[in-house]
Scaffold this active site. Structure first.
Site, short mmCIF file in Angstrom:
data_model
loop_
_atom_site.label_atom_id
_atom_site.label_comp_id
_atom_site.label_asym_id
_atom_site.label_seq_id
_atom_site.Cartn_x
_atom_site.Cartn_y
_atom_site.Cartn_z
N GLY A 1 3.68 -13.38 -29.21
CA GLY A 1 2.78 -12.91 -29.45
C GLY A 1 1.57 -12.81 -28.82
O GLY A 1 2.19 -13.54 -27.55
N VAL A 2 0.65 -12.37 -28.49
CA VAL A 2 -0.22 -11.88 -27.41
C VAL A 2 -1.55 -11.34 -27.82
O VAL A 2 -1.63 -10.60 -29.20
CB VAL A 2 0.47 -10.50 -26.72
N GLY A 3 -2.46 -12.12 -27.71
CA GLY A 3 -4.07 -12.06 -27.87
C GLY A 3 -4.87 -12.07 -27.32
O GLY A 3 -4.35 -12.11 -26.20
N GLY A 4 -6.31 -11.80 -28.01
CA GLY A 4 -7.03 -11.89 -26.25
C GLY A 4 -7.40 -12.67 -25.84
O GLY A 4 -7.51 -12.91 -24.79
N PHE A 5 -6.78 -14.19 -26.08
CA PHE A 5 -7.25 -15.46 -25.99
C PHE A 5 -5.70 -15.42 -24.16
O PHE A 5 -5.84 -16.08 -23.35
CB PHE A 5 -6.34 -15.95 -26.67
N GLY A 6 -4.33 -14.58 -24.57
CA GLY A 6 -3.09 -15.35 -24.11
C GLY A 6 -2.21 -14.95 -25.41
O GLY A 6 -2.50 -14.14 -25.52
N LYS B 1 -0.43 -21.35 -28.16
CA LYS B 1 -1.39 -20.60 -26.88
C LYS B 1 -1.44 -21.03 -25.75
O LYS B 1 -1.85 -21.94 -25.13
CB LYS B 1 -1.96 -20.88 -27.98
N ASP C 1 -13.02 -11.89 -37.08
CA ASP C 1 -12.00 -10.93 -36.72
C ASP C 1 -10.31 -11.41 -37.89
O ASP C 1 -9.44 -11.16 -36.87
CB ASP C 1 -11.27 -11.91 -35.27
#
Ligand SMILES: *[C@@H]1O[C@H](CO)[C@@H](O)[C@H](O)[C@H]1NC(C)=O
Ligand SMILES: *[C@@H]1O[C@H](CO)[C@@H](O)[C@H](O)[C@H]1NC(C)=O
Ligand SMILES: *[C@@H]1O[C@H](CO)[C@@H](O)[C@H](O)[C@H]1NC(C)=O
Ligand SMILES: *[C@@H]1O[C@H](CO)[C@@H](O)[C@H](O)[C@H]1NC(C)=O
Ligand SMILES: *[C@@H]1O[C@H](CO)[C@@H](O)[C@H](O)[C@H]1NC(C)=O
Ligand SMILES: *[C@@H]1O[C@H](CO)[C@@H](O)[C@H](O)[C@H]1NC(C)=O
Ligand SMILES: *[C@@H]1O[C@H](CO)[C@@H](O)[C@H](O)[C@H]1NC(C)=O
Ligand SMILES: *[C@@H]1O[C@H](CO)[C@@H](O)[C@H](O)[C@H]1NC(C)=O
Ligand SMILES: *[C@@H]1O[C@H](CO)[C@@H](O)[C@H](O)[C@H]1NC(C)=O
Length: 889
Positions: free
Chosen positions: A536-541, A558, A654
């Protein structure tokens, strides 16, 4: 040749036996209890529990375990009124209840037994849960519980209705074991009653906890005498901790189904040495004393000698005042640098009194990697409710000035009146950290038991089934299923300051450690951040799938995107948040790593990914309607905990379908607290509006005042997404339909909601459930925060919707909710003015792109772009300053 072909089947069977036997060998329990009874009260015949297919025996006639009762005062059996989908049906959802006393009689062998009682604190049939007050006696002698109220205890523990209690009782030669449930005498018309959901009776080794008359008894701390725990004593387990390690389910025990908790109750800082591959050498104590995993990890003080000599490694354990306690400390020297007696001497204080002034693990056990335990008995005075265990470095010429502890067990001993019961906890809204065992669960509980039965009977086919089950069990990673954990904080060693090890605390009142990983460990776990492991890819990395502890545990890692500016702050925020929050519907943080500017967070792995990937743009099988409802109830429950279960309400900020993860049983877990913000005193107008478009509360966007109701709005969008299987924001559609929440409200207004639901749900949704569900979802996305329900209401109503659906399913096999006539009520929903929200939506006339993790926007009215593919979180501050009609209230 003929002979060989005749032999073939036999060879195959033999090979098979060998294979299955080998795979079982590793899990063969160290101790096989002679008596091993699991009673599912209030049921008929045998039932199996959800996960391990273990057999629980019913107590309804003609069961040999049917209770004895008074002639005209029959008990009844009933289902629980409400149902928490995270609590397994067996043994929790059925109970035996009575206004008068009833007794279970168990014909067991002589010797000490574990007696475990399971309660689900709920209302049943005509029995109001708040009127359950009762006493439980064993053999008419020991009072195990008195004036016991499951609902008071459940409230105190923060809402988990699932409770268990463990006792040790010795059964003498030719004696039976009987357990009597006696309701508190009722003074008026509202009658008190007694109930129980499950009972377990398991034998234990004779001198596991009872004193062996041939050996010296434990010292009575502070009394310069000894205290023998003889056959006339009864014990209640209060704490059982795997210090420095993770919680161990009953099936991971040595055969007695004890649960080991990971709550550390540590008041000071500490470091965790671990030897995950260690094969402990049981030359000094029996190998069933505790599971290997208890000895494979520990907590020590760490490398700063100056600090160590100035302080104590201290645990504070909650206890009932006025009782004697048996304190068992488990030790195993696992640090490779320590090889001889005299290298790690330390002092043990129990209840602030010196219990041992020359503790030395290698001296006791005879060597490294060799487990050992020490028992102490201590009296806790009337005015104390915390038992302190403190370790302090001792002095010797070659000492390292440190101390170590691997595990601890604390038992309450019966008083002079053979009583073990303490008072009910004072009713407080905010629970203080409860004793660990009261949150104990039996969830993962049946593994070893099943094996015990299998090998005991020696049935060949059973072995085959077992082999498969072992594999399945091994794959299960979550050990926390179904129980709430005490609010806790995170302490850690931080290498933030140029790699210099300095003791840092995340926050004021630390209670629990989170594990620190080295960068090496993280690299090994992720095969050097192999792109193929990106999940997965999120706002964090990026988020990687990883394998720790030599590949035995799957985790989600993460990795903070080093370029991300928002990252570093949110990294620490997330550690702090998550380590404080433990809930069955929140993703658990296991640990973190912060080396060479590479920051990572390690979580429980959620094998079924995000909720979104089960809804649309997927080739996964669609979720059933019941599954969707259960997931929504779970997520609502997690959010409600954030809003109300902790001292300062936490606003997630969020909420979306990619932040609701599903474990192997499709239990919903809310994740990603990177944006979370503690609410309450946060009435100030914030300058930065954060969130994800499509889910963003218009009221918040306008007023920039964050409340829990913003999460409620986003959750409403999630509810529509789940029902309609379409994106929260989809600019590929006609403009009118871009924003799902707005579109759904229009459809509700027009009475066409039934037409836009997921085609996979066609004919599967009961009208009575649909009405409730759409009603909730609509109320969540109302324009003004004040018009929206609380998360608690949402949770309750969703539960109600789930019940409606189940009832309808039971009544009818297939239901066709279509045809508008069915939904005429839906037509009449009042929808508040939607124009505001539409206008808000139109602000973003910018460029819209797609990414894996959601739809996000870039805007061109300010020239701002958000080109990072990894960012599904958009800061919209500047966007909003452009709009003239923002009212700052
Ligand atoms: C129920 O389970 C018990 C113990 O596992 C077993 O002895 C008994 O035969 C079972 N009864 C039925 C009807 O399956
Ligand atoms: C305690 O009970 C066990 C098991 O019944 C028995 O073997 C032992 O002798 C008893 N000990 C004492 C001191 O009575
Ligand atoms: C329970 O055990 C005690 C002591 O053995 C005995 O006095 C009592 O009669 C038993 N009760 C029942 C209902 O069997
Ligand atoms: C009966 O007693 C219970 C608990 O003691 C109390 O809550 C209730 O109000 C009483 N009811 C009546 C009718 O007096
Ligand atoms: C545990 O110890 C017993 C007795 O010393 C021994 O027979 C048994 O094989 C051991 N079990 C394991 C799994 O090491
Ligand atoms: C060790 O602890 C002492 C006392 O708390 C502290 O002053 C010192 O800075 C620490 N040393 C290191 C290397 O962190
Ligand atoms: C450690 O704990 C003991 C017992 O509470 C206390 O007497 C002692 O002063 C403590 N030592 C330090 C250095 O805090
Ligand atoms: C006992 O030790 C604890 C932890 O060090 C401390 O907080 C407490 O004040 C001490 N109690 C007494 C009576 O000294
Ligand atoms: C029983 O528990 C209730 C609730 O905690 C308490 O108010 C009551 O005083 C208790 N009664 C007795 C006899 O201890």
């Amino acid at each position: 040749m003929g002979n060989i072909s005749k032999l073939k089947p036999i060879l195959l069977v033999f090979l098979f036996f060998l294979l299955t036997h080998i795979s079982i060998g590793a899990s063969t329990p160290r101790y096989i209890p002679v008596d091993n009874i699991a009673l599912n009260c209030g049921t008929y015949g045998n039932s199996t529990d959800r996960y391990y297919q273990h057999e629980w025996i019913g107590d309804i006639e003609p069961s040999k375990f049917a209770p004895k009762e008074e002639r005209n005062q029959k008990s009844i059996t009933s289902n629980a009124k409400s149902r928490d989908p995270s609590v397994e049906t067996v043994p929790f959802m059925n109970a035996r209840l009575s206004y008068s006393q009833f007794t279970y009689v168990f014909h067991v062998t002589s010797g000490p037994k574990f007696v475990r009682l399971f309660f689900y604190a709920d209302s049943y049939s005509d029995f109001d849960g708040s009127l359950a007050f009762f006493t439980v006696k064993a053999n008419s002698k020991f009072t195990l519980l008195s004036n016991f109220s499951a609902s008071i205890l459940a409230n105190y523990l923060g809402g988990s209705k699932r409770l268990s209690k463990e006792f040790c009782i010795n059964v003498e030669e030719d004696q039976k074991l009987n357990l009597t449930f006696i309701p508190k005498p009722s003074a008026n018309s509202s009658r008190f009653f007694a109930f129980v959901n499950g009972i377990e009776i398991v034998s234990m080794p004779t001198y596991l906890y009872y004193s062996n008359p041939e050996k010296s008894s434990p010292p009575y701390v502070g009394q310069s005498s000894q205290f023998s725990i003889d056959n006339n004593s009864a014990l209640e387990m209060i704490h059982r901790l795997n210090i420095g390690g993770s919680s161990l389910s009953p099936t991971e025990d040595t055969g007695m189904f004890r649960e080991w908790s990971d709550s550390t109750y540590l008041l000071s800082g500490g470091v965790i040495p671990r030897q995950p591959n260690l094969t402990p050498n049981y030359s000094a104590i029996p190998n069933y004393t505790a599971p290997d995993n208890v000895y494979r990890s520990a907590i020590t003080m760490g490398p700063n000698i100056t600090w160590n000599l100035q302080s104590n490694l201290t645990w504070g354990l909650s206890v009932d005042p006025g009782f004697d306690y048996l304190v068992r400390l488990h030790f195993c020297e696992i640090e490779p640098s320590i090889t001889m007696a005299g290298e790690r001497p330390f002092i043990i204080y129990i209840d602030n009194k010196t219990a041992e002034d020359n503790a030395d693990v290698i001296m006791w056990s005879g060597g490294r990697d060799t487990p050992w335990y020490q028992d102490y008995v201590v009296r806790v005075d009337q005015d104390k409710s915390t038992l302190f265990i403190a370790l302090h470095p001792g002095k010797a010429t070659n000492a390292i000035y440190d101390a170590i502890l691997n595990g601890a067990e604390v038992f309450k001993l019966n008083d002079g009146d053979n009583n073990l019961a303490g008072p009910n906890p004072a009713s407080t809204l905010l629970p203080s950290p409860p004793p660990a065992q009261q949150t104990a669960s039996t969830s993962n509980s049946r593994k070893t038991r099943f094996i015990a039965i299998g090998t005991g009977v020696g049935l060949f086919l059973a072995l085959l089934t077992l082999a498969c089950c072992v594999v399945v069990w091994k794959l299960r990673s979550s050990k926390r299923y179904g129980s709430y954990y005490p609010v806790s904080k995170c302490w850690f060693w931080s290498d933030q300051n140029k790699g210099k090890s300095s003791r840092t605390k995340a926050s004021s009142l630390p209670e629990e450690l989170c594990r620190q990983f080295s960068l090496e460990e993280i690299k090994t776990a992720t095969h050097n951040f192999n792109e193929e492991l990106v999940i997965g890819v999120g706002g964090f990395g990026k988020v990687y799938k990883g394998f720790i502890d030599d590949g035995t545990t799957t985790v989600a890692i993460k990795r903070l995107n080093p370029e991300s500016k928002q990252g570093a702050k949110e990294f620490w925020k997330e550690i702090e948040m998550l380590s404080q929050l433990r809930h069955v519907h929140l993703v658990s943080l296991i640990g973190y790593s912060n080396d060479e500017r590479e920051m990572t967070l390690v979580y429980d792995y959620m094998s079924n990914g995000t909720l979104r990937e089960h809804l649309y743009d997927t080739n996964k099988d669609p979720l059933s309607w019941i599954q969707r409802l259960e997931i929504c109830v779970g997520a609502a429950c997690g959010l409600n905990y954030l809003h109300t279960g902790v001292k300062h309400p936490i606003i997630h900020r969020d909420v979306k379908t990619t932040n609701i993860l599903l474990d192997e049983n499709y239990v919903a877990k809310v994740s990603d607290f990177g944006l979370s913000k503690e609410g309450q005193d946060d009435k100030a107008v914030s300058t930065m509006v954060k969130g994800t478009f499509g889910y963003l509360d218009p009221d918040y966007a306008r007023r920039r005042q964050l409340t829990e109701k913003s999460d409620v709005y986003s959750f409403g969008v999630v509810l529509f997404e789940v029902l309609c299987a379409r994106k929260a924001l989809n600019p590929k559609l006609e403009e009118e339909q871009w924003n799902l929440a707005n579109w759904a409200r229009k459809c509700i207004e027009k009475g066409t909601m039934g037409e836009i639901i997921d085609p996979n749900l066609m004919g599967k949704v009961a009208p009575e459930c649909f009405k409730v569900y759409v009603d909730i979802a609509e109320s969540c996305v109302r324009d003004q925060g004040s018009q929206r329900p609380t998360m608690n209401d949402v949770m309750d109503k969703l539960n109600f919707a789930l019940q409606r659906q189940k009832e309808a399913n039971a009544a009818k096999e297939t239901i066709n909710p279509y045809g508008r006539e069915t939904y005429t009520e839906v037509l009449s929903f009042h929808v508040s003015d939607t124009t505001e929200a539409c206008r808000y939506n139109n602000i973003f006339s910018g460029h819209v792109s797609e990414s894996d993790s959601g739809t996000w926007l870039t805007t061109n009215n300010t020239g701002m772009t958000y080109p990072s593919l990894e960012s599904d979180t958009v800061k919209c501050e500047d966007v909003f300053t452009d709009t003239s009609n923002i009212s700052k209230a």
